[in-house]
Structure formats: C-alpha cells, structure tokens
Design an enzyme around this catalytic site. Structure first.
Site, PDB file in Angstrom:
ATOM      1  N   SER A 268       0.845  -1.184   0.000  1.00 16.59           N
ATOM      2  CA  SER A 268       0.000   0.000   0.000  1.00 16.59           C
ATOM      3  C   SER A 268       0.883   1.236   0.000  1.00 16.59           C
ATOM      4  O   SER A 268       2.108   1.134   0.034  1.00 16.59           O
ATOM      5  CB  SER A 268      -0.889   0.007   1.232  1.00 16.59           C
ATOM      6  OG  SER A 268      -0.106   0.233   2.386  1.00 16.59           O
ATOM      7  N   LYS A 269       0.224   2.362  -0.006  1.00 20.91           N
ATOM      8  CA  LYS A 269       0.979   3.622  -0.101  1.00 20.91           C
ATOM      9  C   LYS A 269       2.013   3.735   1.014  1.00 20.91           C
ATOM     10  O   LYS A 269       3.036   4.365   0.863  1.00 20.91           O
ATOM     11  CB  LYS A 269       0.045   4.841  -0.016  1.00 20.91           C
ATOM     12  CG  LYS A 269      -1.221   4.736  -0.837  1.00 20.91           C
ATOM     13  CD  LYS A 269      -2.339   4.096  -0.015  1.00 20.91           C
ATOM     14  CE  LYS A 269      -2.979   2.962  -0.818  1.00 20.91           C
ATOM     15  NZ  LYS A 269      -3.824   2.060  -0.037  1.00 20.91           N
TER      16      LYS A 269
END
Length: 506
Positions: A268-269
């Site tokens: 994820s980010k």
RNA sequence: GGCGCUAUGGUGCAACGGUUAGCACGCGGCCCUUUCAAGGCCGAAAUGCGGGUUCGAUUCCCGCUAGCGCUACCA
C-alpha cells in the site's frame, strides 16, 4: 494436427487508481501466457462502479502497460459501454430460478461496514446465541403475496429490487485452479450475493456487480484461462455458480499469489512507491522492472534470474507459478536495473538515455546523427556506474553538457592539498600544449608531472576528475578526458583553477 | 468471529521421498584499483512447532502456531 483452440486471456483492471505493481504482474503473467501459447490477450476495463471510477485514470493505466511492453490484441473493452448485457443475463438467471428479487433496502447491506447486519450479529453474539448467518436473505422465500407487499414497500421507500443469486443450501461447489489445484467449498458458506444492484432513487440504470459483469464478459469473450490475483480465490465459487446458472462452461482459473510490502502486509501507499508510474519516473528500465516482477511468484524451474523478453516468452508456464505470497524487495529490483543498464546492447539502451537527456534538456540532435558513435561509446563508458536513468543527466552530466556543478563533497575530499593550485596550473599548461589527444598521452602528461614534482599521481588524478566532471566518481580518468575532448578539458581545467585555489586556501 | 489459502536463510526462487539443502539479492571479507561501480573469489545465514506414515522426510497426512486473503448492492 489437432485444432486445440488457442487460449484467450484477459487483464481487467478497474480504473479506481494507478496501475499497481501487483496488477502489473498479473498483466505480465497473462501476457506471457498468451504469447507463450500463441493465444490472445484482451484488455478489459471494469468500470461498473460509477462512484469509484475515475475515467481519467484509464490513460495512465494503458501508458503503464505499454511501458512494460505488455501489448494487447483486443480492447480495451469498457464494461460501462455495454451495460445493457448484464441485466439481460441477470434476468435469465431470474427466469431459470437461479436468482431471485431482493427487496431489502440497499442501505441494509451496502457500504463497507454494512452496519445494520453486523449490529444484529454482534447483539446476538453478546446474548450468547449462535450468530445467525446473514447469508440467506428472507426475500429468497417470498411467496407471491409477500413479494407484492415487499415490492409496494420498496416502491414507497423509493427503490427497486436487486437481484440475488440463489445459492444452493446444501452440497458443494468446485472449480479447477491451475495453481492451487481442485477447489471445493460448502455451499452453506456462500452467501446469496447480489448480481444486479437495485437502481438508486431517481435512476433506472440496472448496474451489475463485479461477479456478474466479470462472468458475463468472460463468457462472451470466450476467455479460457482466468489469471488473476489470489485475493479472488475465495470469490471464485460464486463465479463458478454463475457459470453453471448460465449454462456455460467455466474457464480454467489460475490464481497468482499476492505481492506484499516489506512488513508482509499488502502493498500500500505506506510502503512507498506502489504504482508502476512511480518506477517509470524514477528511471527504471522497463525490461528490468518486468524481469524483477516476473520472478515474484514464478520461476522457470531452475536458478535462472536474468531473463530477457525472448527467454521469458519461451519459458513462461503456469506450472511455475508458486502459491506463496512474495515480498516486493526493492534492493533486488535495483540490482536488476543495474544489470540491465550494463548488459543491454548499447543500441537498446540508447533510446532510454536519449529520453532522459531530453527530459533534462541537454540532448543534442547530432548524437542521433553525425556523432552517434560518440554517443554510444560515451553511454558505454558511463553506464557501469549508473543505477537509474537520471544518473545520465545528473552524475554523468559533464559528459553531455558543459553546464554542470562541482559536487561539494568531492571538492572537500580532493581539493584539499595546498600544493594543488600550483600543480594544477602546470598540469593545465601541459594538457594545453599536448598535440596528440589520446589515453596514453594524457596519462603520460600527468604522470610525468607527478614524478617531476615528487608527488603521487593520485593527487592529480583525483583533483582533475573533480575539475573536469565535477564528481568524485567517474569512469577511468584518461578515458573520460578522451571522451570529452581536449578543447573542453582544457577549458574546464582553466575554469576550475580559481575554485581550486579558493578551496585549498580556505 | 467464520471460511479459505500458505509456510525452505532477512528477501525472491530451486530441491517435487534419499543432495554435504542449490542459486540470486542483500550482508561481511579478500582480489582488482587513480575515485566509485562493475567483475572475480571466500564466508555467515533456512526446512515454524508437535505428532504420525515410511528403511528414509524440506517433500505425504493430522494438529498447533503464524501470516495473508475473503467475509459489500467495490473490484
């Protein structure tokens, strides 16, 4: 010969974000499989959720795929442009009893938290009762009178019924997976999932959910192998049920393990760059990036690491796909990039360097024409020390432009000696007087001076390197001098003199 | 919580009943060397735990544990 039908596969991203590295790998596997088998690779855009879609992201996804070298034979097909086909399929399911109308308010189930249902479950659990499974909706058993009443009530509240799949209460549902083998699940574990969403108040559009749209399209596109992320493994029984309900033969499924971040959680980010686009921007080579991604969850069966496009196409097989999630290891990606930077035929690397120099606005057209040889030779000279494409316009800038800076740390390190100003002045004069400009001649001038002055050649070599390219690190000095040329070297040495004097006296 | 999947060094893969458990990244050392890379050589480092089955388990079965996934009228 037998006319074994060629496989047809598809990659079906949803335009709710950029192309994620996991999606990229799924695309690559589909593409490799299709190319290896001589089949067809189709691109489909799954954009049935009008609220989440961002049409403007489609171009970025296509661009990332092209950068990866993944080309498609058909499409892109947009589900949003063929919305009429899904209600028809849902109605057919309704007609043959595989589905039923559900009059529950959308809010009852909709939304990530599906609050209403969960509240009930929690309350029941607190009371010590066995949690009542929410999976069978009451609407499934409505008789005609009940149906009419529910319909009236729904209409009053401003919505139309949704269509749910009528999952068998008993028995099992099975499907084949090329990676995970034969799968079989209890039907009791599968809820009556929605096929067609209830039209929102004021709207008449009958939108499909993922499962319906996906299966309808895969049937219509005659998809033979569904290669996708393992996060869909648990959902596949539902789709198998739809195939059966529609009287269609299911494809072979092949679920590929997920790519996780360094902390073993889904990428994820938080893990930094997760989009293909960010790696393009950083200056990775597409072939290196693809090679790296391919080896996440797949192997040719031996210890092969460095696999160029042709080898990948030749060796790819679903049998080599593993079942364990893989962690995205950035250091290894960088290693692949440096390998490609070094091993690629220089002609193949040149276009990338050209693009980088253009981006940095220091590209000169002569390098594509009269000075093409010089350009290729200079790439060859500089590339062993590059890690990413931008290194050509930053670290190696002095090879392509006179407009470069002296690196601060380099000056500190190599312009310290108080004898340097006088020495460098003599060296500069020596080079200015040189008539033959080649490696050995340049070497001799410097070493003769060092010998005459009773100093180590390294002192002059290091100081000169900084003076001519501004960096503490560069290719072998005399090769560098030859590449840049006498005129510019002498000019650069003269230009550096005052700076060296200032540095050593401070 | 329920259901499911998975489990070899820190990481990615190999060994698919019998190997001194192999390769690569990363890490440490040495060589090369005008810098820094690249390259070469050497090294540390793994079969999650417990039961079976078997002459023999990394490999097959069961349990445990852990991780992940699914559990939406998102895909």
């Amino acid at each position: 010969m037998t006319t074994a039908s060629k496989p047809r596969v598809r990659f079906a991203p949803s335009p709710t974000g950029y192309l994620h590295v996991g999606g990229a790998r799924t695309a690559i596997f589909n593409w490799l499989f299709a190319r290896h088998e001589g089949g067809t690779f189709i691109l489909r855009i799954e954009d049935t959720d009008v609220e989440r879609n961002k049409p403007e992201l489609v171009d970025g996804i296509l661009e990332s795929l092209r950068w990866l070298g993944v080309d498609w034979d058909e499409g892109p097909v947009f589900q949003s442009q063929r919305l009429e086909v899904y209600p028809a399929a849902a109605d057919a399911l309704l007609a043959n009893g595989s589905a039923y109308l559900c009059y529950c308010a959308p809010e009852k189930y909709a939304g990530g938290d599906h609050a209403e249902v969960e509240e009930v479950e929690e309350a029941e659990e607190a009371e010590g009762k066995k949690p009542l499974k929410k999976q069978r909706c009451g609407c499934r058993h409505l008789d005609e009178a009940g149906r009419k009443a529910a319909e009236a009530q729904a209409a009053e509240q401003g919505f139309q019924p949704a269509i749910r799949f009528r999952v068998p209460e008993t028995g099992t549902t099975a499907f084949d997976d090329a990676v995970f083998g034969k799968r079989e699940v209890q039907n009791a574990e599968i809820e009556d999932f929605v096929l067609l969403r209830s039209p929102k108040a004021g709207q008449t559009a009958r939108l499909p959910t993922y499962h319906l749209a996906c299966v309808v399209d895969d049937i219509e596109m005659r998809i033979t192998h569904v290669i996708r992320g393992a996060d869909h493994l648990s959902n596949t029984p539902k789709q198998a049920l739809i195939y059966r309900g529609l009287g269609a033969a299911p494809p072979v499924f092949a679920h590929v393990p997920l790519i996780l971040g360094p902390d073993k959680t889904r990428m994820s980010k938080r893990h930094g760059a997760t989009s293909v686009g960010s790696y393009i921007e950083e200056g990775f080579l597409p072939e290196a990036f693809r090679n790296f991604l391919t080896l996440l969850g797949w192997s040719a069966g031996d210890d092969a690491q460095f696999l160029r496009t042709a080898e990948l196409l030749e060796r790819f097989s679903l049998a080599g796909v593993s079942r364990t999630n893989a962690i995205f290891d950035r250091p290894k990606l960088e290693w692949f990039n440096t390998q490609y930077l070094q091993k690629l035929p220089v002609e193949d690397l040149a276009p990338h360097v050209e693009a980088e120099l253009k981006r940095a606005k220091i590209w000169r057209e002569v390098w594509a024409g009269a000075e093409r040889d010089w350009f290729l030779r200079t790439i060859d000279l500089t590339r062993p020390r590059t890690r990413l494409l931008p290194d050509f316009s930053t670290w190696a800038r002095g090879f392509f432009s006179d407009d470069f800076f002296y690196d601060g740390a380099a000056m500190e390190k190599f312009w310290k000696d108080a004898k340097l100003p006088a020495l460098m002045e003599k060296l500069t004069a020596g080079y200015a007087a040189l008539t033959e400009w080649n490696h050995d001649a340049c070497d001799k001038v410097l070493r003769d001076l060092a010998a005459a002055e009773g100093i180590k050649a390294g002192l002059l070599i290091n100081a000169t390197r900084v003076a001519i390219v501004g960096q503490a690190v560069a290719p072998p000095l005399f090769d560098t001098m030859v590449a840049i040329g006498k005129e510019r070297i002498v000019a650069r040495l003269r230009r550096a003199l005052p700076a060296i004097a200032a540095k050593t006296s401070s």
